[in-house]
Motif scaffolding. Structure first.
Motif, PDB file in Angstrom:
ATOM      1  N   GLY A 210      19.183   1.770 -10.864  1.00 52.14           N
ATOM      2  CA  GLY A 210      18.127   1.476 -11.816  1.00 52.14           C
ATOM      3  C   GLY A 210      16.775   1.203 -11.188  1.00 52.14           C
ATOM      4  O   GLY A 210      15.798   0.942 -11.897  1.00 52.14           O
ATOM      5  N   ALA A 211      16.676   1.281  -9.871  1.00 47.31           N
ATOM      6  CA  ALA A 211      15.391   1.042  -9.199  1.00 47.31           C
ATOM      7  C   ALA A 211      14.444   2.201  -9.464  1.00 47.31           C
ATOM      8  O   ALA A 211      14.861   3.344  -9.664  1.00 47.31           O
ATOM      9  CB  ALA A 211      15.600   0.873  -7.697  1.00 47.31           C
ATOM     10  N   THR A 212      13.140   1.913  -9.462  1.00 47.15           N
ATOM     11  CA  THR A 212      12.118   2.946  -9.611  1.00 47.15           C
ATOM     12  C   THR A 212      11.058   2.758  -8.526  1.00 47.15           C
ATOM     13  O   THR A 212      10.730   1.630  -8.170  1.00 47.15           O
ATOM     14  CB  THR A 212      11.479   2.909 -11.023  1.00 47.15           C
ATOM     15  N   THR A 213      10.559   3.849  -8.003  1.00 41.72           N
ATOM     16  CA  THR A 213       9.579   3.782  -6.923  1.00 41.72           C
ATOM     17  C   THR A 213       8.202   3.427  -7.480  1.00 41.72           C
ATOM     18  O   THR A 213       7.740   4.024  -8.451  1.00 41.72           O
ATOM     19  CB  THR A 213       9.504   5.113  -6.159  1.00 41.72           C
ATOM     20  N   ALA A 214       7.561   2.459  -6.835  1.00 42.90           N
ATOM     21  CA  ALA A 214       6.207   2.050  -7.204  1.00 42.90           C
ATOM     22  C   ALA A 214       5.176   2.589  -6.225  1.00 42.90           C
ATOM     23  O   ALA A 214       4.014   2.793  -6.586  1.00 42.90           O
ATOM     24  CB  ALA A 214       6.112   0.532  -7.258  1.00 42.90           C
ATOM     25  N   ASP A 215       5.592   2.838  -4.971  1.00 45.59           N
ATOM     26  CA  ASP A 215       4.643   3.280  -3.946  1.00 45.59           C
ATOM     27  C   ASP A 215       5.429   3.950  -2.824  1.00 45.59           C
ATOM     28  O   ASP A 215       6.508   3.474  -2.453  1.00 45.59           O
ATOM     29  CB  ASP A 215       3.864   2.087  -3.393  1.00 45.59           C
ATOM     30  N   VAL A 216       4.893   5.028  -2.274  1.00 45.57           N
ATOM     31  CA  VAL A 216       5.543   5.727  -1.166  1.00 45.57           C
ATOM     32  C   VAL A 216       4.470   6.390  -0.310  1.00 45.57           C
ATOM     33  O   VAL A 216       3.472   6.884  -0.831  1.00 45.57           O
ATOM     34  CB  VAL A 216       6.574   6.769  -1.672  1.00 45.57           C
ATOM     35  N   SER A 217       4.665   6.370   1.006  1.00 54.64           N
ATOM     36  CA  SER A 217       3.706   7.035   1.896  1.00 54.64           C
ATOM     37  C   SER A 217       4.392   7.467   3.181  1.00 54.64           C
ATOM     38  O   SER A 217       5.370   6.865   3.624  1.00 54.64           O
ATOM     39  CB  SER A 217       2.532   6.108   2.219  1.00 54.64           C
TER      40      SER A 217
ATOM     41  N   TYR B 285       9.022   7.514   6.067  1.00 49.83           N
ATOM     42  CA  TYR B 285       8.410   7.239   4.769  1.00 49.83           C
ATOM     43  C   TYR B 285       8.581   5.754   4.492  1.00 49.83           C
ATOM     44  O   TYR B 285       9.650   5.191   4.733  1.00 49.83           O
ATOM     45  CB  TYR B 285       9.095   8.028   3.647  1.00 49.83           C
ATOM     46  N   ARG B 286       7.536   5.124   3.997  1.00 42.82           N
ATOM     47  CA  ARG B 286       7.610   3.723   3.578  1.00 42.82           C
ATOM     48  C   ARG B 286       7.640   3.719   2.053  1.00 42.82           C
ATOM     49  O   ARG B 286       6.704   4.209   1.417  1.00 42.82           O
ATOM     50  CB  ARG B 286       6.423   2.936   4.121  1.00 42.82           C
ATOM     51  N   VAL B 287       8.749   3.228   1.500  1.00 43.15           N
ATOM     52  CA  VAL B 287       8.984   3.305   0.057  1.00 43.15           C
ATOM     53  C   VAL B 287       9.137   1.896  -0.510  1.00 43.15           C
ATOM     54  O   VAL B 287       9.909   1.092   0.004  1.00 43.15           O
ATOM     55  CB  VAL B 287      10.268   4.110  -0.256  1.00 43.15           C
ATOM     56  N   LYS B 288       8.376   1.616  -1.579  1.00 42.44           N
ATOM     57  CA  LYS B 288       8.517   0.342  -2.298  1.00 42.44           C
ATOM     58  C   LYS B 288       9.107   0.646  -3.664  1.00 42.44           C
ATOM     59  O   LYS B 288       8.565   1.462  -4.409  1.00 42.44           O
ATOM     60  CB  LYS B 288       7.161  -0.352  -2.459  1.00 42.44           C
ATOM     61  N   THR B 289      10.236   0.001  -3.961  1.00 45.17           N
ATOM     62  CA  THR B 289      10.880   0.198  -5.261  1.00 45.17           C
ATOM     63  C   THR B 289      10.885  -1.108  -6.036  1.00 45.17           C
ATOM     64  O   THR B 289      10.842  -2.194  -5.462  1.00 45.17           O
ATOM     65  CB  THR B 289      12.327   0.706  -5.102  1.00 45.17           C
ATOM     66  N   LEU B 290      10.943  -0.963  -7.348  1.00 42.96           N
ATOM     67  CA  LEU B 290      10.992  -2.113  -8.241  1.00 42.96           C
ATOM     68  C   LEU B 290      12.385  -2.201  -8.838  1.00 42.96           C
ATOM     69  O   LEU B 290      12.888  -1.220  -9.404  1.00 42.96           O
ATOM     70  CB  LEU B 290       9.949  -1.938  -9.350  1.00 42.96           C
ATOM     71  N   HIS B 291      13.016  -3.366  -8.689  1.00 36.97           N
ATOM     72  CA  HIS B 291      14.354  -3.577  -9.247  1.00 36.97           C
ATOM     73  C   HIS B 291      14.596  -5.069  -9.436  1.00 36.97           C
ATOM     74  O   HIS B 291      14.378  -5.859  -8.510  1.00 36.97           O
ATOM     75  CB  HIS B 291      15.413  -2.976  -8.316  1.00 36.97           C
ATOM     76  N   ASN B 292      15.037  -5.451 -10.630  1.00 40.14           N
ATOM     77  CA  ASN B 292      15.377  -6.848 -10.928  1.00 40.14           C
ATOM     78  C   ASN B 292      14.276  -7.832 -10.539  1.00 40.14           C
ATOM     79  O   ASN B 292      14.521  -8.820  -9.845  1.00 40.14           O
ATOM     80  CB  ASN B 292      16.689  -7.243 -10.236  1.00 40.14           C
ATOM     81  N   ASP B 293      13.049  -7.539 -10.972  1.00 38.52           N
ATOM     82  CA  ASP B 293      11.906  -8.421 -10.723  1.00 38.52           C
ATOM     83  C   ASP B 293      11.655  -8.691  -9.246  1.00 38.52           C
ATOM     84  O   ASP B 293      11.172  -9.750  -8.863  1.00 38.52           O
ATOM     85  CB  ASP B 293      12.060  -9.741 -11.491  1.00 38.52           C
ATOM     86  N   ARG B 294      11.995  -7.708  -8.432  1.00 39.24           N
ATOM     87  CA  ARG B 294      11.701  -7.772  -6.997  1.00 39.24           C
ATOM     88  C   ARG B 294      11.134  -6.428  -6.546  1.00 39.24           C
ATOM     89  O   ARG B 294      11.495  -5.381  -7.083  1.00 39.24           O
ATOM     90  CB  ARG B 294      12.959  -8.068  -6.174  1.00 39.24           C
TER      91      ARG B 294
ATOM     92  N   GLY C 287       1.379   6.497  -5.559  1.00 40.50           N
ATOM     93  CA  GLY C 287       1.464   5.107  -5.995  1.00 40.50           C
ATOM     94  C   GLY C 287       0.694   4.889  -7.278  1.00 40.50           C
ATOM     95  O   GLY C 287       0.271   5.833  -7.945  1.00 40.50           O
ATOM     96  N   LEU C 288       0.539   3.627  -7.616  1.00 39.79           N
ATOM     97  CA  LEU C 288      -0.129   3.218  -8.849  1.00 39.79           C
ATOM     98  C   LEU C 288      -1.578   2.856  -8.577  1.00 39.79           C
ATOM     99  O   LEU C 288      -1.886   2.221  -7.567  1.00 39.79           O
ATOM    100  CB  LEU C 288       0.566   1.984  -9.431  1.00 39.79           C
ATOM    101  N   VAL C 289      -2.451   3.249  -9.495  1.00 38.01           N
ATOM    102  CA  VAL C 289      -3.851   2.817  -9.452  1.00 38.01           C
ATOM    103  C   VAL C 289      -4.256   2.460 -10.871  1.00 38.01           C
ATOM    104  O   VAL C 289      -3.700   2.985 -11.833  1.00 38.01           O
ATOM    105  CB  VAL C 289      -4.805   3.903  -8.896  1.00 38.01           C
ATOM    106  N   ARG C 290      -5.206   1.558 -10.997  1.00 39.32           N
ATOM    107  CA  ARG C 290      -5.708   1.201 -12.322  1.00 39.32           C
ATOM    108  C   ARG C 290      -7.152   1.676 -12.414  1.00 39.32           C
ATOM    109  O   ARG C 290      -7.976   1.341 -11.581  1.00 39.32           O
ATOM    110  CB  ARG C 290      -5.618  -0.305 -12.547  1.00 39.32           C
ATOM    111  N   GLN C 291      -7.417   2.491 -13.425  1.00 45.12           N
ATOM    112  CA  GLN C 291      -8.758   3.013 -13.653  1.00 45.12           C
ATOM    113  C   GLN C 291      -9.120   2.800 -15.109  1.00 45.12           C
ATOM    114  O   GLN C 291      -8.374   3.227 -15.997  1.00 45.12           O
ATOM    115  CB  GLN C 291      -8.827   4.509 -13.309  1.00 45.12           C
TER     116      GLN C 291
END
Length: 201
Positions: free
Chosen positions: A79-86, A96-105, A167-171
């Motif tokens: 159930g994890a989803t990737t938030a950022d990867v490079s 590759y450095r991968v940040k995933t979001l899972h269970n509020d972590r 990754g995510l950006v806010r515009q």
């Protein structure tokens, strides 16, 4: 792979006409600047460009794609989803450095770009320890139905190349995916606005 029809219809794609990184050129100055200082600037620019070229060459030769690295990291936690990867060509072996979001972590993983194996252990950071903007972005990520993996596929098709980071950006108060794609010898940034991304301040 064919992009899902609903995704291409609903996703606004903006392909920026910039090439990243822009070549660095030092210009001669007629302001009386010492020649030795100009030479140092020239040397630094050449060194930076060599490092960039080396990293891009390592990326071209990597056996594992960015999408595969995301899938490997996401498979570690159901159930994890990737938030950022490079991509990172600095270590002895590119990764590759991968940040995933899972269970509020937020989980941080390092994936070998040659073998696809996980390098070292994994690290987790509770969402409450992030700053307000990061928490807001990750909360919005949970509310949209499209994933970074979908955005990477669309960006690679739009720019006719291979994604090197995402990754995510806010515009303008909207959460977007920003994907950098290598297309030939150029790097292009593709911004994708996922439908349903909440407006949050």
């Amino acid at each position: 792979m064919r992009t899902p029809r609903c995704f291409t219809q609903l996703l606004a794609v903006v392909l920026l006409a910039i090439i990243l990184p822009a070549p660095v050129y030092a210009t001669a100055s007629s302001t009386g600047e010492p020649a030795s200082l100009r030479n140092e600037v020239d040397d630094d620019a050449a060194s930076d460009q060599q490092a960039i070229n080396r990293e891009l060459e390592l990326f071209r030769g990597s056996a594992v794609s960015l999408s595969q690295a995301m899938a490997i990291a996401e498979a570690l936690h159901a159930g994890a989803t990737t938030a950022d990867v490079s991509f990172d060509g600095a270590p002895d072996s590119p990764v590759y450095r991968v940040k995933t979001l899972h269970n509020d972590r937020v989980w941080q993983h390092v994936i070998d770009a040659t073998t696809g194996k996980i390098v070292g252990g994994e690290a987790a950071l509770p969402l409450k320890e992030l700053d307000a903007e990061d928490r807001s972005n990750l909360a919005a990520l949970k509310t949209i139905r499209h994933r970074l993996a979908d955005a990477v596929r669309v960006a690679e098709q739009a720019a006719s190349g291979k994604a090197i980071s995402g990754g995510l950006v806010r515009q303008r108060s909207r959460l977007n995916f920003a994907i950098v794609v290598m297309s030939g010898s150029d790097l292009k940034e593709v911004i994708l606005e996922p439908p349903g991304a909440a407006r949050r301040r």
